[in-house]
Every structure is written in C-alpha cells, then in structure tokens.
Scaffold this active site. Structure first.
Site, PDB file in Angstrom:
ATOM      1  CB  SER A 136       0.862  -8.316  -2.363  1.00  0.00           C
ATOM      2  OG  SER A 136       1.798  -7.440  -2.989  1.00  0.00           O
ATOM      3  CE1 TYR A 194      -1.337  -4.280   0.783  1.00  0.00           C
ATOM      4  CE2 TYR A 194       0.769  -4.838  -0.247  1.00  0.00           C
ATOM      5  CZ  TYR A 194      -0.620  -4.820  -0.280  1.00  0.00           C
ATOM      6  OH  TYR A 194      -1.278  -5.338  -1.360  1.00  0.00           O
TER       7      TYR A 194
END
Length: 258
Positions: free
Chosen positions: A150, A163
């Site tokens: 990400s 996350y």
C-alpha cells in the site's frame, strides 16, 4: 509474445481474488492465458461469479476456499488448492502467487485494541508469510510472487497506523524473499495501490471524501482495480524478468507534493 499470451500455460493463485483488486487481477491473468485459482475467505457467491465471468470470456478458473487469519490457514489454503486443482485436472505447481487478501483497520493508535492489532497482522502479514512458506515446494523455479502492499507505507497516515505497519512488514518480506529465492529464478515484488475504488472502502460513498481522495492523485481521479491488475500482470510476467525485490508505486502519484 503478445500481451494476451504473456501467461499462457501458467497456473496462478490469487488470495482474496473474489472482489475488488483481487477480482481484477484474476480476470487480467486469465485473459492473458493463465489458469486462475480464485481464493476467497467468506464470499462464496462473489468467487463463483468471478469464476463464471472468466469462463464466459474463454478463460479457465476455479474457486479455492480458506479463511485467513486463523490458526493453520496457510496449510488449509494449500490443501484446498490441491483438491480443487486435482478436480479441474490442473497442474498443482504454481507459476504466479499473488498475496492480495487483506483487511483494513481505520483507527488511530489510541483506538486500536489488542484484538484489532492481532487480527490485522494475522490476515495481512502472518498469512502471506506462511502461504509462501508452505508453498515453496509448489512454486516452480522461475515463478513470480507479487505481494500487494500500500502507498500508506511511504507517508504518515494516523488513521491507518496498524494497517500501514502490516504492509511495511510485507515490504520487508518481499525484499528478503527476493534475496532468498533468487537462486531458483523466483522473483518477488510488491505492488502498492493508493486510493482505489473498491467496496473495501465504504467512505468513498461520501462525496467530500471521494473528491479528497481523487484530488490526492496527480491525475485527479481514483484508481480503478484494473489499474492495479495491469501492473501486477506485467510484474508477474517474463517481461519483468529482471525486476525483483522492488516496491512499485501504483497509486497514480498520490501525495507526491506532500
């Protein structure tokens, strides 16, 4: 070799392949000739729909069910893959492994519980680690592993701290595996999406948030699952044979000026 033939004769396993980015990756690899194992954790209907779409387009695919983030998940996934491959008369050796399955945790440090933390790491980091470990004997020499990272790993994003930490760990695993598996000709890379229009992000239904995310890209729009799938298909192909251990920004240039 044309783009449509890049993955001809290959077998690919995509975790979290029933929806969103995973679904787009499955469809793209199948379009390029791969036999695709569509892994899913809970949504059987979505997996079946993805398989039917691929078959309708002239490709080959089959679903593989295994819940991730629970004890023994990697072994269960490979056992399910072996059973499904045998039923489909598909060679169980894998040419492309895409670790795409993941969950988000949109909370600041003060709001993250130990259960939250353990869950997001179990799905996003521990599962890919052991999927690779238990898959080493199934991966062909010359195979490609693509880990879906990400763009939040390169910026400070307080609402997604836990996350982001899972994806940073995945990035390190990518580099380490690339070093360790290079002797077998196995390439390992990470592809990092940014703000992408999928159902995993319900806040995109809010016009103000949608516009803010779109304007973060230098192109002024949200990413589409196909944008990511195209990058993954290239990285997993022989055309990217000299690329390994790399983190590829597939975010549409979000936050480049920050």
């Amino acid at each position: 070799m044309t783009t449509s033939q890049r993955h001809e004769g290959k077998t690919a396993l995509i975790t979290g392949g029933s929806r969103g980015i995973g679904r787009a990756i499955c469809r793209r690899l199948a379009d390029e000739g791969a036999v695709v194992a569509v892994h899913y954790g809970h949504d059987h209907d979505a997996a079946e729909r993805t398989v039917k779409e691929i078959v309708a387009d002239g490709g080959r695919a089959f679903p593989v069910h295994a819940e991730l983030g629970v004890p023994g998940d990697a072994e269960a996934l490979w056992a399910a893959f072996d059973r499904a491959a045998a039923q489909e008369d598909v060679d169980a050796r894998v040419d492309v492994l895409v670790n795409n399955a993941g969950i988000t945790l949109p909370r600041r440090v003060a709001d993250v519980t130990e259960a939250d933390y353990d869950r997001v790491f179990a799905v996003n980091t521990k599962a890919p680690f052991f999927i690779v470990k238990h898959g080493l004997g199934r991966l062909r020499d010359g195979a490609s592993i693509v880990n879906i990272s990400s763009v939040v790993t390169r910026i400070a994003y307080p609402h997604l701290v836990a996350y982001a930490m899972t994806k940073v760990a995945l990035d390190h695993l990518t580099r380490t595996l690339a070093h360790e598996l290079g002797g077998r000709g196995i390439r390992v890379n990470a592809v990092a999406p940014g703000y992408t229009e999928t159902e995993i992000n319900p806040t995109l239904a809010i016009p103000e948030i949608r516009q803010r995310y779109a304007s973060a890209s230098v192109f002024g729009r949200l990413g589409q699952p196909a944008d990511i799938a195209d990058v993954v298909a290239f990285v997993a192909s022989d055309e990217a044979r000299w690329v390994t251990g790399h983190w590829i920004d597939a975010s549409g240039g979000v936050h480049l000026g920050v």
